[in-house]
Design a protein around this motif. Structure first.
Motif, PDB file in Angstrom:
ATOM      1  N   ALA A   9      -2.076 -14.918  18.795  1.00  0.00           N
ATOM      2  CA  ALA A   9      -3.169 -15.730  18.277  1.00  0.00           C
ATOM      3  C   ALA A   9      -2.876 -16.075  16.822  1.00  0.00           C
ATOM      4  CB  ALA A   9      -4.480 -14.971  18.391  1.00  0.00           C
ATOM      5  N   PRO A  10      -3.479 -17.141  16.297  1.00  0.00           N
ATOM      6  CA  PRO A  10      -3.235 -17.534  14.907  1.00  0.00           C
ATOM      7  C   PRO A  10      -3.525 -16.389  13.944  1.00  0.00           C
ATOM      8  CG  PRO A  10      -4.403 -19.267  16.050  1.00  0.00           C
ATOM      9  CD  PRO A  10      -4.367 -18.110  16.992  1.00  0.00           C
ATOM     10  N   GLY A  11      -2.576 -16.124  13.062  1.00  0.00           N
ATOM     11  CA  GLY A  11      -2.758 -15.091  12.066  1.00  0.00           C
ATOM     12  C   GLY A  11      -2.590 -13.668  12.558  1.00  0.00           C
ATOM     13  N   LYS A  12      -2.209 -13.525  13.816  1.00  0.00           N
ATOM     14  CA  LYS A  12      -2.054 -12.185  14.383  1.00  0.00           C
ATOM     15  C   LYS A  12      -0.626 -11.963  14.868  1.00  0.00           C
ATOM     16  CE  LYS A  12      -6.848 -11.507  15.833  1.00  0.00           C
ATOM     17  NZ  LYS A  12      -7.739 -11.099  16.937  1.00  0.00           N
ATOM     18  N   GLU A  13      -0.290 -10.700  15.070  1.00  0.00           N
ATOM     19  CA  GLU A  13       1.027 -10.380  15.592  1.00  0.00           C
ATOM     20  C   GLU A  13       1.084 -10.646  17.102  1.00  0.00           C
ATOM     21  OE1 GLU A  13       2.375  -6.856  12.460  1.00  0.00           O
ATOM     22  OE2 GLU A  13       2.113  -6.405  14.588  1.00  0.00           O
ATOM     23  N   ARG A  14       2.295 -10.863  17.573  1.00  0.00           N
ATOM     24  CA  ARG A  14       2.490 -11.030  19.010  1.00  0.00           C
ATOM     25  C   ARG A  14       2.197  -9.688  19.709  1.00  0.00           C
ATOM     26  NH1 ARG A  14       7.628 -14.510  20.878  1.00  0.00           N
ATOM     27  NH2 ARG A  14       6.705 -15.711  19.162  1.00  0.00           N
ATOM     28  N   GLU A  15       1.422  -9.755  20.784  1.00  0.00           N
ATOM     29  CA  GLU A  15       1.017  -8.530  21.456  1.00  0.00           C
ATOM     30  C   GLU A  15       1.328  -8.579  22.947  1.00  0.00           C
ATOM     31  OE1 GLU A  15      -3.207  -7.926  21.164  1.00  0.00           O
ATOM     32  OE2 GLU A  15      -3.687  -9.729  22.320  1.00  0.00           O
ATOM     33  N   PHE A  16       1.562  -7.404  23.494  1.00  0.00           N
ATOM     34  CA  PHE A  16       1.836  -7.254  24.919  1.00  0.00           C
ATOM     35  C   PHE A  16       0.574  -7.553  25.718  1.00  0.00           C
ATOM     36  CE2 PHE A  16       3.837  -5.524  28.621  1.00  0.00           C
ATOM     37  CZ  PHE A  16       2.857  -4.824  29.304  1.00  0.00           C
ATOM     38  N   VAL A  17       0.749  -8.302  26.802  1.00  0.00           N
ATOM     39  CA  VAL A  17      -0.355  -8.607  27.704  1.00  0.00           C
ATOM     40  C   VAL A  17      -0.164  -7.903  29.046  1.00  0.00           C
ATOM     41  CG1 VAL A  17      -1.537 -10.433  28.993  1.00  0.00           C
ATOM     42  CG2 VAL A  17      -0.778 -10.847  26.632  1.00  0.00           C
ATOM     43  N   SER A  18       1.011  -8.108  29.645  1.00  0.00           N
ATOM     44  CA  SER A  18       1.263  -7.543  30.960  1.00  0.00           C
ATOM     45  C   SER A  18       2.755  -7.563  31.234  1.00  0.00           C
ATOM     46  CB  SER A  18       0.521  -8.346  32.035  1.00  0.00           C
ATOM     47  OG  SER A  18       0.732  -7.794  33.312  1.00  0.00           O
ATOM     48  N   GLY A  19       3.206  -6.633  32.076  1.00  0.00           N
ATOM     49  CA  GLY A  19       4.612  -6.585  32.436  1.00  0.00           C
ATOM     50  C   GLY A  19       4.780  -6.188  33.890  1.00  0.00           C
ATOM     51  N   ILE A  20       5.923  -6.568  34.451  1.00  0.00           N
ATOM     52  CA  ILE A  20       6.229  -6.225  35.835  1.00  0.00           C
ATOM     53  C   ILE A  20       7.685  -5.791  35.916  1.00  0.00           C
ATOM     54  CG2 ILE A  20       6.715  -8.648  36.440  1.00  0.00           C
ATOM     55  CD1 ILE A  20       5.472  -7.970  39.241  1.00  0.00           C
ATOM     56  N   SER A  21       7.908  -4.633  36.508  1.00  0.00           N
ATOM     57  CA  SER A  21       9.250  -4.074  36.572  1.00  0.00           C
ATOM     58  C   SER A  21      10.064  -4.737  37.681  1.00  0.00           C
ATOM     59  CB  SER A  21       9.161  -2.571  36.820  1.00  0.00           C
ATOM     60  OG  SER A  21       8.695  -2.317  38.150  1.00  0.00           O
ATOM     61  N   ARG A  22      11.318  -4.355  37.752  1.00  0.00           N
ATOM     62  CA  ARG A  22      12.194  -4.904  38.794  1.00  0.00           C
ATOM     63  C   ARG A  22      11.678  -4.557  40.186  1.00  0.00           C
ATOM     64  NH1 ARG A  22      17.919  -3.119  36.167  1.00  0.00           N
ATOM     65  NH2 ARG A  22      17.266  -1.128  37.092  1.00  0.00           N
ATOM     66  N   SER A  23      11.070  -3.400  40.307  1.00  0.00           N
ATOM     67  CA  SER A  23      10.574  -2.952  41.608  1.00  0.00           C
ATOM     68  C   SER A  23       9.157  -3.427  41.900  1.00  0.00           C
ATOM     69  CB  SER A  23      10.604  -1.419  41.661  1.00  0.00           C
ATOM     70  OG  SER A  23       9.763  -0.883  40.662  1.00  0.00           O
ATOM     71  N   GLY A  24       8.552  -4.143  40.946  1.00  0.00           N
ATOM     72  CA  GLY A  24       7.215  -4.674  41.164  1.00  0.00           C
ATOM     73  C   GLY A  24       6.093  -3.867  40.565  1.00  0.00           C
ATOM     74  N   GLY A  25       6.409  -2.788  39.882  1.00  0.00           N
ATOM     75  CA  GLY A  25       5.385  -2.024  39.196  1.00  0.00           C
ATOM     76  C   GLY A  25       4.799  -2.817  38.050  1.00  0.00           C
ATOM     77  N   THR A  26       3.493  -2.711  37.854  1.00  0.00           N
ATOM     78  CA  THR A  26       2.822  -3.539  36.846  1.00  0.00           C
ATOM     79  C   THR A  26       2.125  -2.701  35.786  1.00  0.00           C
ATOM     80  OG1 THR A  26       0.793  -3.659  38.174  1.00  0.00           O
ATOM     81  CG2 THR A  26       2.428  -5.395  38.503  1.00  0.00           C
ATOM     82  N   SER A  27       1.949  -3.300  34.618  1.00  0.00           N
ATOM     83  CA  SER A  27       1.160  -2.680  33.563  1.00  0.00           C
ATOM     84  C   SER A  27       0.427  -3.773  32.795  1.00  0.00           C
ATOM     85  CB  SER A  27       2.037  -1.849  32.628  1.00  0.00           C
ATOM     86  OG  SER A  27       2.979  -2.663  31.994  1.00  0.00           O
ATOM     87  N   TYR A  28      -0.704  -3.373  32.217  1.00  0.00           N
ATOM     88  CA  TYR A  28      -1.571  -4.334  31.532  1.00  0.00           C
ATOM     89  C   TYR A  28      -2.102  -3.747  30.230  1.00  0.00           C
ATOM     90  CZ  TYR A  28      -1.744  -6.586  36.119  1.00  0.00           C
ATOM     91  OH  TYR A  28      -1.414  -7.198  37.303  1.00  0.00           O
ATOM     92  N   ALA A  29      -2.332  -4.634  29.277  1.00  0.00           N
ATOM     93  CA  ALA A  29      -3.066  -4.231  28.091  1.00  0.00           C
ATOM     94  C   ALA A  29      -4.510  -3.947  28.500  1.00  0.00           C
ATOM     95  CB  ALA A  29      -3.023  -5.338  27.041  1.00  0.00           C
TER      96      ALA A  29
END
Length: 123
Positions: A40-60
């Motif tokens: 967002a403007p004026g803010k640092e880049r932040e993690f939102v979500s990720g998905i591993s090679r095997s399909g495992g997911t994680s979320y902020a």
């Protein structure tokens, strides 16, 4: 040459939905862990979500239960379904990739980045 291209951003009202796509080429997609970040403007880049090679997911925590990440290895594409959008979700959304089995939340862990797609949520 590696290319990572985001699409699907736009302007939406509070409570609306968008689906982002990330198309990758020039890399072994199924061998990559993929992630979405936002800035967002004026803010640092932040993690939102990720998905591993095997399909495992994680979320902020801020997007859990509202956003869903997925990947289609046959199409070398990752997706982010965003529901119940809020004004605080307004940001440029970036796709990132790295050759690793696990999701990381740090920007420095990723080797390849897209140019970003703007998401604007109006109140």
């Amino acid at each position: 040459q590696v290319q990572v291209i985001e699409s699907g951003g736009g302007l939406v009202q509070t409570g609306g939905s968008l689906r982002l796509s990330c198309a990758a080429s020039g890399l072994t997609f199924r061998g990559c862990c993929m992630a979405w970040f936002r800035q967002a403007p004026g803010k640092e880049r932040e993690f939102v979500s990720g998905i591993s090679r095997s399909g495992g997911t994680s979320y902020a925590d801020s997007v859990k239960a509202r956003f869903t990440i997925s990947r289609d290895n046959a199409k070398n594409t990752m997706y982010l379904q965003m529901n119940t959008l809020k004004p605080e979700d307004t940001a440029v959304y970036y796709c990132a990739a790295r050759y690793h089995s696990l999701v990381a939340v740090s920007t420095s862990a990723y080797d390849y980045w897209g140019q970003g797609t703007q998401v604007t949520v109006s109140s």
